[in-house]
Design an enzyme around this catalytic site. Structure first.
Site, PDB file in Angstrom:
ATOM      1  N   ASP A 229       0.825  -1.202   0.000  1.00 30.43           N
ATOM      2  CA  ASP A 229       0.000   0.000   0.000  1.00 30.43           C
ATOM      3  C   ASP A 229       0.863   1.258   0.000  1.00 30.43           C
ATOM      4  O   ASP A 229       1.848   1.350   0.745  1.00 30.43           O
ATOM      5  CB  ASP A 229      -0.871  -0.030   1.267  1.00 30.43           C
ATOM      6  CG  ASP A 229      -1.863   1.106   1.338  1.00 30.43           C
ATOM      7  OD1 ASP A 229      -2.726   1.181   0.454  1.00 30.43           O
ATOM      8  OD2 ASP A 229      -1.777   1.931   2.274  1.00 30.43           O
ATOM      9  N   GLU A 289       1.337  -0.403  -5.046  1.00 32.88           N
ATOM     10  CA  GLU A 289       0.449   0.714  -5.348  1.00 32.88           C
ATOM     11  C   GLU A 289       1.339   1.910  -5.650  1.00 32.88           C
ATOM     12  O   GLU A 289       1.707   2.679  -4.772  1.00 32.88           O
ATOM     13  CB  GLU A 289      -0.490   1.040  -4.185  1.00 32.88           C
ATOM     14  CG  GLU A 289      -1.543   2.045  -4.610  1.00 32.88           C
ATOM     15  CD  GLU A 289      -2.182   2.852  -3.488  1.00 32.88           C
ATOM     16  OE1 GLU A 289      -3.157   3.552  -3.760  1.00 32.88           O
ATOM     17  OE2 GLU A 289      -1.670   2.808  -2.348  1.00 32.88           O
TER      18      GLU A 289
HETATM   19  C1  GLC Z   1      -4.092   3.362  -0.444  1.00 27.42           C
HETATM   20  C2  GLC Z   1      -5.366   2.563  -0.398  1.00 27.42           C
HETATM   21  C3  GLC Z   1      -6.466   3.454   0.073  1.00 27.42           C
HETATM   22  C4  GLC Z   1      -6.130   3.946   1.457  1.00 27.42           C
HETATM   23  C5  GLC Z   1      -4.751   4.610   1.465  1.00 27.42           C
HETATM   24  C6  GLC Z   1      -4.261   4.816   2.868  1.00 27.42           C
HETATM   25  O1  GLC Z   1      -4.174   4.406  -1.347  1.00 27.42           O
HETATM   26  O2  GLC Z   1      -5.628   1.998  -1.653  1.00 27.42           O
HETATM   27  O3  GLC Z   1      -7.716   2.808   0.064  1.00 27.42           O
HETATM   28  O4  GLC Z   1      -7.096   4.851   1.885  1.00 27.42           O
HETATM   29  O5  GLC Z   1      -3.790   3.827   0.824  1.00 27.42           O
HETATM   30  O6  GLC Z   1      -3.868   3.596   3.427  1.00 27.42           O
END
Ligand code: GLC
Ligand code: CA
Length: 564
Positions: A229, A289
């Site tokens: 993440d 991500e």
């Molecule tokens: C990433 C996740 C999102 C979350 C953020 C904070 O972007 O995909 O859903 O709110 O991280 O953890």
């Protein structure tokens, strides 16, 4: 060297190879590892299947759907965070990395899910929230208790600039200052996301060790990888310079800034390399991500020596919201040239569903079929989002008081939050779409009556059956599994077409991205096919191939084998 000694040495060598090497050398003739043949599927656990009818999905629910996932053609599921959490950010605020939230079940349920997945050929990928914990995590509870607490330096604490003045102008992406004053110790802590999500201090070796150990712990439990993440935000400039202020304000009403001092710092790559070497020991995959702005950034995330993320997600397809063959061609060419294995994503839990994003309001189902046939036949690994295969639509809140996602409340009406793309999976025509007998945490849209697994299973032309056909083909056809990508008819503004070729065999994909019928003729002589005769493998009802010509209905699809 004595005979016995050399025997022991070679046994030792074999042993070491078995432990460290096998997972990585488990590759096919093309050097492709399991994850390069895999179709990934993101599950938002609150919303997939509710086994105990409390309105919230759970692990037993997921376990009960393994056969469905297998039949659909899914090889690995990425489960959004299911760890203990106060659920401020619906699981992305983790209070214990090595357990399961009671709302979702127990570790024993997790083990059963892994075992059931194994039976059905479905691997488990967990979501590792590496940038921050919950403010309820015992590390942070200790950290805030005193300036000398053992975990003080596990988070980022600084003095303010003066009374009521945070250390600098950094903005939380969820609104307001990224610094929160804590009166217990009269210092501010840093949080890039919600105030309840304090950023970990990755400059502290103890943090690094604890986090790497967490991945080892889950690998031992049978996990095949992680989606990492928010990796862009792992490091901050320790001198805390102000970020340059840009014109205008964002959806939360905060000034726009160039986040050059708290995002995408080079140190991120050191951590990714370390996470990767642990993953390699387990034959696991790391999906990132990664919000890459361009191909150079994407390249960096793969690592110079393929030693960082195997699958950095760049979200380019989620930024193309119109059906534009030239724009898609440009993006595919760019990713294909980055040197790593491409990853394709059209929806996730933070993005308006692809059904709405690409839909024109009239032909949404046809467009959903076409988009599935598109990204599932590209060279690379696709990551689906649950419900995409049945053309689920966003069900956005209509009133501020109905919003669950906090950014939708603070940002209303400019920012309505992400509830709309997180609604329960639509299984059948029963109440609450068969997700739960109790009213679910988010409401299902009225369209569940027609768009659900049971109903679409019976319709040979449904979006679900298109996904199934394409995924079945993708798993059995060598050209789709291994083949190169070549764009065709690049001047065509309406028909997106390409060739996937492997060892003298090829599959041609032609997609009508317009609302009028189209024809396309292919000259494949320079691709080694002198007189191309196309043989349809998968097509929408009114679309067909004959000789070297393809006839396509509006948003029609033809996937054909190229004969010599
Ligand atoms: C990433 C996740 C999102 C979350 C953020 C904070 O972007 O995909 O859903 O709110 O991280 O953890
Ligand atoms: Ca439940």
């Amino acid at each position: 060297m004595s005979k016995r000694f050399s025997l022991i040495l070679s046994l030792l060598l074999i042993f070491c190879c078995a432990i460290f090497g096998v997972a990585q050398t488990n590759k096919d003739a093309e050097g492709h590892a399991w994850w390069q043949h895999a179709v990934f599927y993101e599950i938002y656990p609150r919303s997939f299947a509710d086994s105990n009818n409390d309105g919230i999905g759970d692990l037993k629910g997921i376990t009960s759907k393994m056969a469905y996932l297998h039949d659909l053609g899914v090889d690995a599921i990425w489960i959004s965070p299911c760890f203990p959490s106060p659920q401020v950010d619906f699981g992305y605020d983790v209070s214990d990395y090595e357990n399961i939230d009671p709302m979702y079940g127990t570790l024993a349920d997790f083990d059963r899910m892994v075992a059931e997945g194994k039976k059905h050929g479905v691997r488990i990928i967990l979501d590792f929230v590496v940038n921050h914990t919950s403010d309820q995590h015992k590390w942070f509870v200790d950290s805030k208790s005193s300036r000398t607490a053992p975990h003080r330096d596990w988070f980022i604490w600084r003095d303010g600039k003066g009374l009521g003045q945070p250390p600098n102008n950094w903005i939380s992406t969820f609104g307001g200052s990224a610094w929160k004053f804590d009166s217990t110790t009269n210092q501010y802590y840093y949080h890039y996301f919600y105030t309840e999500q304090p950023d970990l201090n990755w400059r502290n070796p103890a943090v690094e060790k604890a986090m790497l150990d967490t991945t080892r712990w889950w690998y031992k439990r049978g996990v095949s990888g992680f989606r990492l993440d928010a990796v862009d935000t792992l490091f901050e400039d320790p001198n805390l310079p102000d970020n340059p202020v840009l014109p205008g304000v964002n959806k939360q009403g905060d000034p726009n800034t160039d986040e050059k001092y708290n995002k995408k710092l080079p140190e991120v790559h050191d951590v990714l390399k370390k996470l990767r070497s642990v993953a390699d020991e387990a034959g696991a995959v790391l999906i990132g991500e990664t919000w890459t702005a361009n191909i150079d950034e994407l390249k960096q995330y793969y690592g110079e020596h393929d030693n960082e993320l195997q699958m950095p997600m760049d979200f380019m397809f989620t930024t193309v919201d119109k059906l534009s063959p030239p724009e898609f061609r440009r993006q595919i060419a760019a990713v294909d040239s980055a040197g790593g294995w491409p990853v394709y994503v059209i929806s996730n839990h933070d993005k308006v569903r692809s059904f709405n994003r690409y839909g024109d309001g009239k032909n949404n189902d046809a467009i959903a079929r076409m988009m599935g046939a598109f990204y599932l036949t590209l060279r690379g690994s696709p990551i689906m989002y649950y419900g995409e295969e049945i053309a689920m639509e966003n069900n956005d809140p209509k009133r501020k008081e109905d919003v669950k996602d906090p950014i939708g409340r603070t940002g209303w009406p400019n920012e309505i939050g992400r509830d709309g793309e997180r609604t329960p999976m639509q299984w059948n025509t029963d109440t609450n779409a068969g997700f739960s007998r109790k009213d679910p945490w988010l409401p299902v849209p009225a369209s569940y009556k027609t768009h659900n697994v049971a109903t679409e299973s019976k319709d040979p032309n449904s979006v679900l059956n298109m996904y199934k056909k394409v995924l079945a083909l993708r798993h059995s056809n060598q050209a789709l599994l291994e083949g190169s990508y070549t764009a065709l008819n690049q001047d065509d503004a309406n028909v997106m077409s390409y060739l996937r070729s492997y060892k003298g065999k090829a599959v041609l994909v032609a997609l009508n991205m317009s609302s009028s019928p189209q024809k396309a003729t292919f000259n494949l002589a320079d691709k080694g096919f002198a007189s191309a005769s196309l043989k349809t493998l998968v097509a929408t009802p009114q679309s067909s191939a004959k000789g070297s010509e393809v006839t396509l209905e509006p948003f029609g699809v033809v996937i054909a084998e190229v004969g010599k």
